[in-house]
Design a protein around this motif. Structure first.
Motif, PDB file in Angstrom:
ATOM      1  N   THR A  29       0.850  -1.189   0.000  1.00  0.00           N
ATOM      2  CA  THR A  29       0.000   0.000   0.000  1.00  0.00           C
ATOM      3  C   THR A  29       0.886   1.241   0.000  1.00  0.00           C
ATOM      4  OG1 THR A  29      -1.728  -1.167   1.186  1.00  0.00           O
ATOM      5  CG2 THR A  29      -1.832   1.230   1.213  1.00  0.00           C
ATOM      6  N   VAL A  30       0.558   2.178  -0.879  1.00  0.00           N
ATOM      7  CA  VAL A  30       1.378   3.382  -1.065  1.00  0.00           C
ATOM      8  C   VAL A  30       0.484   4.625  -1.038  1.00  0.00           C
ATOM      9  CG1 VAL A  30       2.778   4.645  -2.755  1.00  0.00           C
ATOM     10  CG2 VAL A  30       3.181   2.202  -2.393  1.00  0.00           C
ATOM     11  N   ALA A  31       0.922   5.627  -0.286  1.00  0.00           N
ATOM     12  CA  ALA A  31       0.229   6.917  -0.305  1.00  0.00           C
ATOM     13  C   ALA A  31       1.083   7.990  -0.969  1.00  0.00           C
ATOM     14  CB  ALA A  31      -0.136   7.353   1.110  1.00  0.00           C
ATOM     15  N   TRP A  32       2.402   7.774  -1.024  1.00  0.00           N
ATOM     16  CA  TRP A  32       3.276   8.730  -1.690  1.00  0.00           C
ATOM     17  C   TRP A  32       3.293   8.400  -3.184  1.00  0.00           C
ATOM     18  CZ3 TRP A  32       2.115  10.865   2.199  1.00  0.00           C
ATOM     19  CH2 TRP A  32       2.775  10.918   3.421  1.00  0.00           C
ATOM     20  N   THR A  33       2.312   8.919  -3.903  1.00  0.00           N
ATOM     21  CA  THR A  33       2.171   8.667  -5.332  1.00  0.00           C
ATOM     22  C   THR A  33       1.448   9.821  -5.996  1.00  0.00           C
ATOM     23  OG1 THR A  33       1.329   7.115  -7.003  1.00  0.00           O
ATOM     24  CG2 THR A  33       0.012   7.383  -5.021  1.00  0.00           C
TER      25      THR A  33
ATOM     26  N   GLU B 266     -14.768   0.617   0.687  1.00  0.00           N
ATOM     27  CA  GLU B 266     -15.221  -0.513   1.514  1.00  0.00           C
ATOM     28  C   GLU B 266     -14.124  -1.564   1.711  1.00  0.00           C
ATOM     29  OE1 GLU B 266     -17.329  -1.189  -2.577  1.00  0.00           O
ATOM     30  OE2 GLU B 266     -16.826   0.501  -1.266  1.00  0.00           O
ATOM     31  N   LEU B 267     -13.043  -1.451   0.944  1.00  0.00           N
ATOM     32  CA  LEU B 267     -11.905  -2.379   1.098  1.00  0.00           C
ATOM     33  C   LEU B 267     -10.735  -1.723   1.816  1.00  0.00           C
ATOM     34  CD1 LEU B 267     -11.882  -4.180  -2.389  1.00  0.00           C
ATOM     35  CD2 LEU B 267     -13.061  -4.839  -0.281  1.00  0.00           C
ATOM     36  N   VAL B 268     -10.997  -0.636   2.552  1.00  0.00           N
ATOM     37  CA  VAL B 268      -9.926   0.123   3.183  1.00  0.00           C
ATOM     38  C   VAL B 268      -9.170  -0.696   4.230  1.00  0.00           C
ATOM     39  CG1 VAL B 268     -11.376   1.172   4.985  1.00  0.00           C
ATOM     40  CG2 VAL B 268      -9.318   2.364   4.164  1.00  0.00           C
ATOM     41  N   ARG B 269      -9.827  -1.630   4.897  1.00  0.00           N
ATOM     42  CA  ARG B 269      -9.122  -2.472   5.875  1.00  0.00           C
ATOM     43  C   ARG B 269      -8.085  -3.346   5.176  1.00  0.00           C
ATOM     44  NH1 ARG B 269     -11.125  -2.733  11.054  1.00  0.00           N
ATOM     45  NH2 ARG B 269     -10.000  -4.692  11.373  1.00  0.00           N
ATOM     46  N   LYS B 270      -8.402  -3.817   3.990  1.00  0.00           N
ATOM     47  CA  LYS B 270      -7.453  -4.616   3.217  1.00  0.00           C
ATOM     48  C   LYS B 270      -6.271  -3.750   2.768  1.00  0.00           C
ATOM     49  CE  LYS B 270     -11.189  -7.590   1.492  1.00  0.00           C
ATOM     50  NZ  LYS B 270     -10.887  -8.799   2.261  1.00  0.00           N
ATOM     51  N   LEU B 271      -6.582  -2.528   2.351  1.00  0.00           N
ATOM     52  CA  LEU B 271      -5.537  -1.588   1.981  1.00  0.00           C
ATOM     53  C   LEU B 271      -4.585  -1.335   3.139  1.00  0.00           C
ATOM     54  CD1 LEU B 271      -7.274   1.252  -0.093  1.00  0.00           C
ATOM     55  CD2 LEU B 271      -5.241  -0.017  -0.766  1.00  0.00           C
ATOM     56  N   ASP B 272      -5.149  -1.064   4.294  1.00  0.00           N
ATOM     57  CA  ASP B 272      -4.346  -0.787   5.479  1.00  0.00           C
ATOM     58  C   ASP B 272      -3.481  -1.990   5.837  1.00  0.00           C
ATOM     59  OD1 ASP B 272      -3.802   1.024   7.868  1.00  0.00           O
ATOM     60  OD2 ASP B 272      -4.483  -0.798   8.872  1.00  0.00           O
ATOM     61  N   TYR B 273      -4.059  -3.180   5.806  1.00  0.00           N
ATOM     62  CA  TYR B 273      -3.340  -4.399   6.167  1.00  0.00           C
ATOM     63  C   TYR B 273      -2.118  -4.596   5.272  1.00  0.00           C
ATOM     64  CZ  TYR B 273      -2.626  -9.259   7.616  1.00  0.00           C
ATOM     65  OH  TYR B 273      -2.081 -10.424   8.113  1.00  0.00           O
ATOM     66  N   CYS B 274      -2.316  -4.391   3.974  1.00  0.00           N
ATOM     67  CA  CYS B 274      -1.225  -4.616   3.022  1.00  0.00           C
ATOM     68  C   CYS B 274      -0.117  -3.578   3.147  1.00  0.00           C
ATOM     69  CB  CYS B 274      -1.766  -4.633   1.595  1.00  0.00           C
ATOM     70  SG  CYS B 274      -2.775  -6.085   1.217  1.00  0.00           S
ATOM     71  N   GLY B 275      -0.400  -2.482   3.833  1.00  0.00           N
ATOM     72  CA  GLY B 275       0.632  -1.488   4.083  1.00  0.00           C
ATOM     73  C   GLY B 275       1.384  -1.732   5.374  1.00  0.00           C
ATOM     74  N   ILE B 276       0.763  -2.464   6.288  1.00  0.00           N
ATOM     75  CA  ILE B 276       1.370  -2.719   7.604  1.00  0.00           C
ATOM     76  C   ILE B 276       2.181  -4.014   7.611  1.00  0.00           C
ATOM     77  CG2 ILE B 276       0.892  -3.129  10.049  1.00  0.00           C
ATOM     78  CD1 ILE B 276       0.346  -0.259   9.082  1.00  0.00           C
ATOM     79  N   LYS B 277       1.635  -5.058   7.030  1.00  0.00           N
ATOM     80  CA  LYS B 277       2.283  -6.368   7.040  1.00  0.00           C
ATOM     81  C   LYS B 277       3.291  -6.503   5.902  1.00  0.00           C
ATOM     82  CE  LYS B 277      -0.069  -7.997  10.544  1.00  0.00           C
ATOM     83  NZ  LYS B 277       0.577  -8.431  11.801  1.00  0.00           N
ATOM     84  N   SER B 278       4.271  -7.393   6.094  1.00  0.00           N
ATOM     85  CA  SER B 278       5.303  -7.615   5.079  1.00  0.00           C
ATOM     86  C   SER B 278       5.043  -8.898   4.305  1.00  0.00           C
ATOM     87  CB  SER B 278       6.689  -7.700   5.736  1.00  0.00           C
ATOM     88  OG  SER B 278       7.655  -8.093   4.786  1.00  0.00           O
ATOM     89  N   GLY B 279       5.265  -8.822   2.990  1.00  0.00           N
ATOM     90  CA  GLY B 279       5.120  -9.996   2.144  1.00  0.00           C
ATOM     91  C   GLY B 279       6.210 -11.027   2.370  1.00  0.00           C
TER      92      GLY B 279
END
Length: 204
Positions: free
Chosen positions: A32-36, A74-87
């Motif tokens: 997840t990226v906000a600097w774009t 409505e998918l904001v929780r998924k967005l947040d999760y993918c920015g916090i956790k590491s692949g």
């Protein structure tokens, strides 16, 4: 109005919050990226800024490709999760029930649940302190067909996109204007007069 002055910081807001997918359909990764943002319209070009320690950083740098996925609020929780956790530690997309599907111009996947997906090819990587900036050409734009009307016009206001502002997510809402509306002249309202006597007076 009076102001309070703080030291320099990253408080520019609101900004887009997007899910950047990379890798391959068989082995996808995402962050997840906000600097774009858009940096050129001709050629169509954007940037994303990613910390070098993130798992997706090396994948994007090696492949030179990524996809910017715009998801609904409505998918904001998924967005947040993918920015916090590491692949590196888990399959984030699978865990969040997000599906990687093929792009049209690049080998990196797009996310099926995205409303709009931009396929990107990296042309330059510039180090900038905590983040490196990936500058990329937009090779293709994929839009959910429900957002395109019969004339082929994009109805982006129906996408339900999400924005990020100072640590908080916001759903985009009320329309307050459109590009160039401040310079358009107001059209005079036409009045229909049915009474012939009044119409005759108006002609005089």
């Amino acid at each position: 109005m009076s102001k309070v002055t703080w030291k320099g910081g990253t408080i520019l807001a609101p900004v887009p919050v997007v899910l950047v997918s990379c890798g391959t359909v068989e082995k996808p990764a995402a962050i997840t990226v906000a600097w774009t943002g858009i940096i050129s319209s001709d050629p169509p070009r954007l940037y994303i800024s990613v910390r070098p320690e993130r798992n997706s950083y090396g994948i994007i740098k090696d492949s030179g490709e990524f996809c910017v996925n715009m998801l609904p609020s409505e998918l904001v929780r998924k967005l947040d999760y993918c920015g916090i956790k590491s692949g590196r530690n888990e399959d984030k997309l699978s865990k969040q029930k997000l599906t990687a599907i093929p792009c049209t111009q690049i080998s990196a996947p797009m996310i099926a649940q995205s409303r709009i997906a931009l396929e990107c090819k990296v042309i330059e990587v510039i180090p900038h302190g905590s983040h490196d900036m990936f500058i990329a050409d937009i090779a293709a734009v994929n839009v959910e067909d429900s957002l395109v009307d019969e004339s082929g016009k994009l109805k982006i206001e129906q996408a339900g996109l999400v924005a990020y502002a100072h640590g908080t997510y916001f759903a985009l809402g009320k329309k307050v204007g459109s590009f160039g509306f401040s310079c358009k002249q107001k059209r005079a309202k036409s009045v229909s007069v049915k009474d012939p006597k009044i119409r005759k007076k108006l002609k005089k």
